[in-house]
Design a protein around this motif. Structure first.
Motif, PDB file in Angstrom:
ATOM      1  N   MET A 159     -18.631  10.900 -20.468  1.00 41.62           N
ATOM      2  CA  MET A 159     -18.784  11.459 -21.811  1.00 41.62           C
ATOM      3  C   MET A 159     -19.584  12.752 -21.753  1.00 41.62           C
ATOM      4  O   MET A 159     -20.514  12.860 -20.968  1.00 41.62           O
ATOM      5  N   PRO A 160     -19.249  13.739 -22.608  1.00 43.18           N
ATOM      6  CA  PRO A 160     -18.148  13.727 -23.583  1.00 43.18           C
ATOM      7  C   PRO A 160     -16.844  14.299 -23.027  1.00 43.18           C
ATOM      8  O   PRO A 160     -15.856  14.349 -23.741  1.00 43.18           O
ATOM      9  N   GLY A 161     -16.863  14.732 -21.758  1.00 41.11           N
ATOM     10  CA  GLY A 161     -15.688  15.388 -21.193  1.00 41.11           C
ATOM     11  C   GLY A 161     -14.433  14.543 -21.237  1.00 41.11           C
ATOM     12  O   GLY A 161     -13.355  15.025 -21.621  1.00 41.11           O
ATOM     13  N   ASN A 162     -14.564  13.262 -20.856  1.00 44.89           N
ATOM     14  CA  ASN A 162     -13.371  12.401 -20.850  1.00 44.89           C
ATOM     15  C   ASN A 162     -12.848  12.135 -22.259  1.00 44.89           C
ATOM     16  O   ASN A 162     -11.635  12.078 -22.481  1.00 44.89           O
ATOM     17  N   ILE A 163     -13.772  11.998 -23.219  1.00 45.35           N
ATOM     18  CA  ILE A 163     -13.357  11.780 -24.607  1.00 45.35           C
ATOM     19  C   ILE A 163     -12.616  13.003 -25.140  1.00 45.35           C
ATOM     20  O   ILE A 163     -11.569  12.880 -25.803  1.00 45.35           O
ATOM     21  N   ILE A 164     -13.149  14.186 -24.840  1.00 45.70           N
ATOM     22  CA  ILE A 164     -12.521  15.427 -25.323  1.00 45.70           C
ATOM     23  C   ILE A 164     -11.125  15.589 -24.748  1.00 45.70           C
ATOM     24  O   ILE A 164     -10.158  15.866 -25.475  1.00 45.70           O
TER      25      ILE A 164
END
Length: 316
Positions: A159-164
Motif C-alpha cells: 500500500m498504496p501502490g498496489n491499491i492504486i
C-alpha cells in the motif's frame, strides 16, 4: 424470500457475495480464532487477492467469449522477467518495469489470439502449446537465474501502490466493458457467436483484441506479483500452469454473477473469498494437497449455488 425476489439483480448479487465473504470468514474464525481473521489479517488477505484479481478481470474478456487460456502463468513469468530485466539490467527503473510487463503481456496475448484465429483449433490447445514456448523464452532471457527486484522498486507490491495500480485496472476494465463498442461485442459474441457474425461483427478480430487486452492485464498482474514477492523464477515443462488456478477461480465468479450484472465486482470479492479460504487453511496448518482439494470443492459448491439462485428468473 418474496422480499429477496423483488430486489434488483445487482442487489441480489451483492447480498450473495457479502454473505459468502462473511460465511468464509466465520467458518475459519470459529475453527482457529487466535490466528485468523483479525481486521489487520483481512486487509492483508485483500491486498494479496488484488494480485490475482487484476489478471482475472482481464481474463474475463476472453472467458466471456467462450475461450480459454492455459498460458496465464507463462505470460506472468515472461512479463515479470522482461520487466525486471528492463528495470535492473538496463537501468530503466519503474518505467521499465511497468512498460516491460504490460507490453510483453500484450504481445503474448496477441500471439495467442493470432495463432488461435489462424490455426482454427481450440484455444486451450493453442495456448497450452504456446505456454511451453513462453516458458523457454523466459528461461533464456533470465539465463536460468531467478530475477529479483531491488528493495527500492517494490512500491507497487504494498500500500498504496498496489491499491492504486489495481484501481486503475478496475476502472479501465469497467469502462471498456460498459461504455465501449468492444464491451458490447464481448457480450454479443459470448451470448451467441453465430448471431454476432450475422450482425456484421468481425468475431475473429474481436477475439484477438480480447486476448491482447487480457494479456495486458496479466502484464499488470506480473508487476504486482514480482513487486509483492520481490523475485520470480523462470520455469519449464508447463510448471507455470500452477499460476493459472487462482485467476481462473476469480473469473468463474465473474461468469457466475454475470446474470446479476456485476461480473467485475464479483471477481474482486470472489478472489477475496478464495484468499480467505486459502489463508484459513494455512492458519489450520492443513497440507497443501488438502488445501487445494477443499478449495476446489468449495469453488464448485459456490458456483453451483450462485448459478442456481436465479434459475428461471430474468434479472434486471
Amino acid at each position: 424470500m418474496n422480499g429477496f425476489s423483488k430486489l434488483s439483480g445487482a442487489t441480489k448479487g451483492y447480498i450473495v457475495l457479502i454473505a459468502l465473504v462473511f460465511l468464509s470468514w466465520l467458518i475459519f474464525k470459529i475453527l482457529t480464532p487466535d490466528n485468523f481473521g483479525s481486521p489487520e489479517n483481512l486487509m492483508a488477505y485483500f491486498q494479496a487477492s488484488l494480485i490475482a484479481t487484476v489478471g482475472a478481470i482481464g481474463f474475463y474478456f476472453v472467458m466471456d467469449m467462450g475461450l480459454f487460456d492455459f498460458s496465464i502463468g507463462a505470460n506472468i513469468i515472461l512479463s515479470a522477467v522482461v520487466g525486471c530485466q528492463l528495470a535492473n539490467t538496463f537501468g530503466m527503473g519503474y518505467p521499465g518495469l511497468i512498460l516491460g510487463c504490460i507490453i510483453t503481456g500484450s504481445l503474448v496475448g496477441l500471439c495467442n489470439g493470432f495463432f488461435y484465429v489462424r490455426l482454427r483449433i481450440p484455444s486451450m490447445i493453442v495456448t497450452a502449446g504456446l505456454a511451453l514456448i513462453y516458458e523457454s523464452i523466459a528461461n533464456y532471457i533470465a539465463g536460468g537465474v531467478g530475477q529479483t527486484l531491488p528493495s527500492d522498486m517494490r512500491g507497487l507490491g504494498q500500500m498504496p501502490g498496489n491499491i492504486i495500480l489495481a484501481c486503475i485496472t478496475f476502472v479501465i476494465a469497467y469502462v471498456i466493458l460498459n461504455y465501449t463498442k468492444f464491451g458490447t461485442y464481448t457480450y454479443a459474441i459470448g451470448s451467441n457467436e453465430y448471431v454476432a457474425k450475422n450482425m456484421g461483427i468481425n468475431v475473429d478480430r474481436y477475439k484477438v483484441y480480447a486476448f491482447i487486452l487480457s494479456g495486458a492485464f496479466f502484464g499488470a498482474m506480473a508487476i504486482l506479483t514480482i513487486s509483492y514477492g520481490s523475485s520470480i523464477v523462470a520455469v519449464t515443462g508447463m510448471q507455470s500452469m500452477s499460476r493459472n488456478f487462482i485467476p481462473t477461480m476469480g473469473c468463474f465468479f465473474g461468469l457466475a454473477f454475470m446474470r446479476y450484472g456485476i461480473p467485475l465486482q464479483a471477481i474482486i470479492l470472489g478472489e477475496f473469498i478464495v484468499n480467505i479460504i486459502f489463508f484459513g487453511f494455512i492458519s489450520l496448518g492443513a497440507p497443501t494437497a488438502i488445501q487445494d482439494m477443499i478449495s476446489g470443492l468449495a469453488l464448485l459448491i459456490i458456483i453451483t449455488l450462485t448459478t442456481k439462485i436465479v434459475k428461471g428468473e430474468i434479472v434486471k
